[in-house]
Design a protein around this motif. Structure first.
Motif, PDB file in Angstrom:
ATOM      1  N   ASN A 195      50.529  35.282  33.066  1.00 46.10           N
ATOM      2  CA  ASN A 195      49.520  35.631  32.061  1.00 46.10           C
ATOM      3  C   ASN A 195      50.136  35.750  30.676  1.00 46.10           C
ATOM      4  OD1 ASN A 195      47.020  35.761  33.453  1.00 46.10           O
ATOM      5  ND2 ASN A 195      47.654  37.660  34.438  1.00 46.10           N
ATOM      6  N   GLY A 196      51.365  36.296  30.607  1.00 51.03           N
ATOM      7  CA  GLY A 196      52.045  36.358  29.321  1.00 51.03           C
ATOM      8  C   GLY A 196      52.377  34.979  28.776  1.00 51.03           C
ATOM      9  N   LEU A 197      52.824  34.068  29.642  1.00 51.17           N
ATOM     10  CA  LEU A 197      53.137  32.707  29.209  1.00 51.17           C
ATOM     11  C   LEU A 197      51.872  31.966  28.778  1.00 51.17           C
ATOM     12  CD1 LEU A 197      55.742  31.702  31.947  1.00 51.17           C
ATOM     13  CD2 LEU A 197      56.198  32.388  29.581  1.00 51.17           C
ATOM     14  N   LEU A 198      50.756  32.234  29.439  1.00 48.60           N
ATOM     15  CA  LEU A 198      49.492  31.612  29.033  1.00 48.60           C
ATOM     16  C   LEU A 198      49.051  32.129  27.665  1.00 48.60           C
ATOM     17  CD1 LEU A 198      47.512  31.608  32.408  1.00 48.60           C
ATOM     18  CD2 LEU A 198      48.518  29.655  31.239  1.00 48.60           C
TER      19      LEU A 198
ATOM     20  N   LEU B 160      43.291  35.047  36.989  1.00 47.26           N
ATOM     21  CA  LEU B 160      44.614  35.656  37.106  1.00 47.26           C
ATOM     22  C   LEU B 160      44.623  37.072  36.542  1.00 47.26           C
ATOM     23  CD1 LEU B 160      46.923  32.653  36.172  1.00 47.26           C
ATOM     24  CD2 LEU B 160      45.963  33.296  38.374  1.00 47.26           C
ATOM     25  N   GLU B 161      43.814  37.323  35.515  1.00 44.85           N
ATOM     26  CA  GLU B 161      43.709  38.673  34.973  1.00 44.85           C
ATOM     27  C   GLU B 161      43.061  39.608  36.001  1.00 44.85           C
ATOM     28  OE1 GLU B 161      41.522  38.269  31.374  1.00 44.85           O
ATOM     29  OE2 GLU B 161      42.822  36.682  30.609  1.00 44.85           O
ATOM     30  N   ARG B 162      42.043  39.115  36.697  1.00 43.01           N
ATOM     31  CA  ARG B 162      41.384  39.934  37.719  1.00 43.01           C
ATOM     32  C   ARG B 162      42.340  40.224  38.881  1.00 43.01           C
ATOM     33  NH1 ARG B 162      37.145  35.684  37.244  1.00 43.01           N
ATOM     34  NH2 ARG B 162      35.817  36.285  35.503  1.00 43.01           N
ATOM     35  N   LEU B 163      43.118  39.222  39.259  1.00 46.63           N
ATOM     36  CA  LEU B 163      44.091  39.422  40.336  1.00 46.63           C
ATOM     37  C   LEU B 163      45.133  40.458  39.935  1.00 46.63           C
ATOM     38  CD1 LEU B 163      44.701  35.789  41.626  1.00 46.63           C
ATOM     39  CD2 LEU B 163      43.629  37.668  42.877  1.00 46.63           C
ATOM     40  N   MET B 164      45.621  40.366  38.700  1.00 44.75           N
ATOM     41  CA  MET B 164      46.631  41.320  38.236  1.00 44.75           C
ATOM     42  C   MET B 164      46.072  42.738  38.245  1.00 44.75           C
ATOM     43  SD  MET B 164      49.037  41.044  34.846  1.00 44.75           S
ATOM     44  CE  MET B 164      47.833  41.582  33.641  1.00 44.75           C
ATOM     45  N   LEU B 165      44.826  42.894  37.846  1.00 40.43           N
ATOM     46  CA  LEU B 165      44.198  44.214  37.849  1.00 40.43           C
ATOM     47  C   LEU B 165      44.041  44.741  39.271  1.00 40.43           C
ATOM     48  CD1 LEU B 165      42.991  46.286  35.898  1.00 40.43           C
ATOM     49  CD2 LEU B 165      40.768  45.164  36.208  1.00 40.43           C
ATOM     50  N   ALA B 166      43.650  43.858  40.196  1.00 43.25           N
ATOM     51  CA  ALA B 166      43.474  44.276  41.589  1.00 43.25           C
ATOM     52  C   ALA B 166      44.797  44.727  42.207  1.00 43.25           C
ATOM     53  CB  ALA B 166      42.863  43.136  42.401  1.00 43.25           C
ATOM     54  N   VAL B 167      45.883  43.993  41.933  1.00 43.10           N
ATOM     55  CA  VAL B 167      47.188  44.373  42.491  1.00 43.10           C
ATOM     56  C   VAL B 167      47.664  45.685  41.877  1.00 43.10           C
ATOM     57  CG1 VAL B 167      49.573  43.647  42.829  1.00 43.10           C
ATOM     58  CG2 VAL B 167      47.758  41.957  42.924  1.00 43.10           C
ATOM     59  N   SER B 168      47.317  45.940  40.611  1.00 42.77           N
ATOM     60  CA  SER B 168      47.706  47.215  39.992  1.00 42.77           C
ATOM     61  C   SER B 168      47.085  48.392  40.727  1.00 42.77           C
ATOM     62  CB  SER B 168      47.295  47.229  38.517  1.00 42.77           C
ATOM     63  OG  SER B 168      45.897  47.398  38.364  1.00 42.77           O
ATOM     64  N   TRP B 169      45.859  48.242  41.215  1.00 39.23           N
ATOM     65  CA  TRP B 169      45.222  49.322  41.976  1.00 39.23           C
ATOM     66  C   TRP B 169      45.972  49.571  43.282  1.00 39.23           C
ATOM     67  CZ3 TRP B 169      39.824  46.632  41.346  1.00 39.23           C
ATOM     68  CH2 TRP B 169      39.422  46.747  40.014  1.00 39.23           C
ATOM     69  N   LEU B 170      46.376  48.493  43.933  1.00 42.05           N
ATOM     70  CA  LEU B 170      47.135  48.632  45.177  1.00 42.05           C
ATOM     71  C   LEU B 170      48.434  49.391  44.944  1.00 42.05           C
ATOM     72  CD1 LEU B 170      47.748  47.982  48.153  1.00 42.05           C
ATOM     73  CD2 LEU B 170      48.658  45.778  47.395  1.00 42.05           C
ATOM     74  N   LEU B 171      49.169  49.024  43.896  1.00 40.74           N
ATOM     75  CA  LEU B 171      50.455  49.676  43.633  1.00 40.74           C
ATOM     76  C   LEU B 171      50.274  51.117  43.176  1.00 40.74           C
ATOM     77  CD1 LEU B 171      52.620  46.874  41.995  1.00 40.74           C
ATOM     78  CD2 LEU B 171      52.852  47.884  44.242  1.00 40.74           C
ATOM     79  N   LEU B 172      49.206  51.409  42.455  1.00 38.51           N
ATOM     80  CA  LEU B 172      48.943  52.795  42.072  1.00 38.51           C
ATOM     81  C   LEU B 172      48.789  53.675  43.317  1.00 38.51           C
ATOM     82  CD1 LEU B 172      46.484  52.478  39.039  1.00 38.51           C
ATOM     83  CD2 LEU B 172      48.737  53.560  39.026  1.00 38.51           C
TER      84      LEU B 172
END
Length: 596
Positions: free
Chosen positions: A214-217, A227-239
């Motif tokens: 996402n940063g490279l894009l 990809l932004e939605r996926l990143m947000l979803a994984v952040s919830w899992l790690l939290l």
């Protein structure tokens, strides 16, 4: 600011970081593991933290290109190319640090799980053997996958190879990071043990990879909302994992929780996620947070213990890795500009462009024709699809290969003294299956479709060179004969004596320990445990004999001829005798204390 201007700024920033970083890198290689700070609980330092961080970033390309392709999720060409290119750059950087951590980097070949006729072996119970196999195969297949995509743009026949390769890479990306997590789970640190650890490691790798892409894009002036939605979803899992781990074990990294857990929730705010600067800063925050989390995991005593703080070498290695990535990625990005740029997109959207809706509509309509309507209710068994028909025979060859390798290894007499079992071979089984299957797949496909003619002369020369190097490499292992130190032409050194304690700490302490009682945790990761330096043993060998071993090496010990003078070698022997004498006196005092 335009994307090209940002790329130039980052390229120059990479150059600024790389110049002092390469000096620290050279110093670390010359002085060995004592050059960087280590943690009192794990004896791992910044090199292993950097390895875990960059190997996690390297999952970006495989996640987005291979897994999405295997599952039939359309991904635009530009995103796939950037993701796969970032994977190759991150893998190249990650592979440096485990070799550096060995201390004797020129003995890297000893972690390859081959029976060497010379009887010089690594500790096959070490996860370093697993790492070498998994990362090497992952790197080879990722490079081949990237090359196939480049060739598919000029020759559509190569396109049929991409999906079968994607199905091989799909489980490999999960396998590799699971094996890396076992490096930690196999140690004595209680916080690293638990059935959740591999899943947690994979989630962190996916998260960091998504943040990088996402940063490279953003750097490209480009956006992929999925990809932004996926990143947000994984952040919830790690939290949830971070909070659960804190409640269970009291283990918590505040920096990671805030930077990679709390701040990314700003993507829920429309004005932030629609801002290019906002998306870029959030991606950067996630990367910094996950670096802090990896660093805390490897060096939990940092900031708590006075003996665990970053020195010049540590900071230089961090700068070296970041600078190398900027230079390598942006340099290759410029060389491959014609391949990366592509007008055909699926769910990619250009920032601030009125064609975003048209691109989404294009993605929904691509490949849609009357045949889709006719066949939408029909079911095709997975094993009868075209990619699986191509994979059947190669996968059988891969399974046969790993069976033969396991049977052969377990019956080698040379492995008897290192207690090789099936459990030690298990982590490298799928990488062997994947490597054999891909080689057979490409050879078979090239032969059937006569694709050799479509390869350039340079590509043919590279293949021939790799085959020759592979033959020489294999021959070196099975050459037989005793293991002898390689000839080394000594340089002119003045017969001066440096402080013996400094020499010992710089050259010997990483394996033998600062007090002469050897560093068990570090040594057991790779090398066989050395013999104790008792006073009786040192006296029986003599000063000249021990000085000869220091200068010329023996077994797993590196030769220091040309870097130490004979006088310094003898001074080290006397220092060893002093350490042995101190240890014996300490043991005697402890024995008297126990009797009292």
């Amino acid at each position: 600011m335009k994307g090209t201007s940002l790329q130039k700024i980052l390229f120059y920033l990479g150059l600024v970081l790389f110049i002092p970083g390469i000096l620290a890198f050279g110093s670390a290689l010359y002085n060995g593991p004592s050059a960087w700070s280590t943690d009192a609980r794990s004896y791992w330092g910044v090199p292993i933290a950097l390895f875990v961080f960059w190997i996690g970033l390297a999952h970006a390309g495989t996640l987005l290109s291979a897994i999405f392709l295997a599952l039939g999720i359309r991904l635009d060409h530009r995103t796939a190319m950037l993701a796969e290119l970032s994977t190759l750059c991150c893998l190249a950087i990650a592979g440096i640090f485990p070799l550096m951590h060995l201390g004797v980097i020129e003995n890297f070949y000893m972690v390859i799980p081959f029976a060497d006729a010379r009887g010089n072996f690594a500790n096959v119970m070490s996860p370093l053997v697993w790492d070498f196999c998994c990362i090497a195969v992952y790197g080879i297949l990722s490079l081949l996958f990237f090359w196939t995509q480049l060739k598919a743009k000029v020759n559509s026949s190569f396109e049929k190879l991409r999906k079968p390769v994607a199905w091989i890479l799909f489980p490999l990306v999960l396998w590799v990071h699971t094996v890396v997590s076992l490096d930690f789970a196999s140690t004595l640190v209680p916080e690293w043990r638990g059935a959740f650890f591999p899943v947690y490691f994979i989630a962190g790798a996916v998260y960091s990879g998504l943040a990088l892409v996402n940063g490279l894009l953003c750097l490209e002036g480009y956006r992929v909302r999925l990809l932004e939605r996926l990143m947000l979803a994984v952040s919830w899992l790690l939290l949830v994992v971070w909070l659960w781990n804190f409640l269970l074990k009291g283990d918590f990294c505040t920096s990671a929780f805030i930077l990679a857990g709390v701040i990314p929730q700003l993507l829920l705010v429309e004005s932030v996620r629609d801002s290019r600067a906002g998306r870029g800063l959030i991606s950067l925050s996630v990367l910094f947070g996950l670096w802090a989390e990896r660093f805390y995991m490897v060096m939990p005593s940092f900031g708590v213990s006075q003996n665990c703080s970053l020195n010049y070498t540590d900071l230089g290695l961090i700068a070296f890795s970041a600078g190398t990535f900027f230079l390598l990625f942006l340099g290759l990005r410029r060389v491959l500009a014609s391949y990366v740029s592509d007008a055909g997109t699926f769910f990619g959207e250009v920032d601030g462009s009125d064609i975003a809706k048209n691109e989404i509509a294009l993605g929904e309509n691509v490949g849609h024709d009357s045949r889709d309507d006719q066949n939408k209710d029909s079911y095709v068994a997975p094993w009868s699809t075209e990619e699986f028909r191509l994979l059947r025979m190669p996968l059988l060859c891969g399974i046969l290969g790993v069976v033969l390798f396991s049977t052969w290894s377990l019956n080698q007499n040379a492995f008897e003294h290192v207690y090789l079992t099936l459990v030690n071979i298990l982590p490298v089984m799928y990488p062997i299956v994947a490597l054999v299957a891909i080689v057979v797949l490409y050879l078979r496909y090239f032969w059937r479709n006569n694709l050799w003619k479509s390869t350039s002369k340079i590509e043919r020369y590279l293949v021939a060179l790799l085959l020759v190097m592979g033959g020489l490499f294999a021959g070196a292992f099975y050459a037989g004969g005793p293991s002898e130190p390689s000839p080394y032409e000594p340089t002119f050194l003045k017969e001066t004596v440096s402080e013996p304690s400094l020499l010992w700490n710089a050259r010997c302490s990483s394996c033998h320990g600062t007090d002469g009682n050897f560093n068990q945790k570090f040594v057991r990761e790779f090398y066989p445990v050395p013999q104790k330096l008792t006073l009786d043993r040192l006296d029986s060998l003599g000063v000249d004999s021990l000085a000869h071993v220091i200068l010329n090496g023996r077994g797993n010990m590196n030769a220091y001829l040309g870097r130490l003078t004979k006088t310094e070698a003898k001074a080290l022997v006397e220092y060893m005798r002093m350490l042995a004498r101190n240890n014996e006196q300490k043991n005697e005092r402890d024995a008297v204390g126990e009797v009292d």
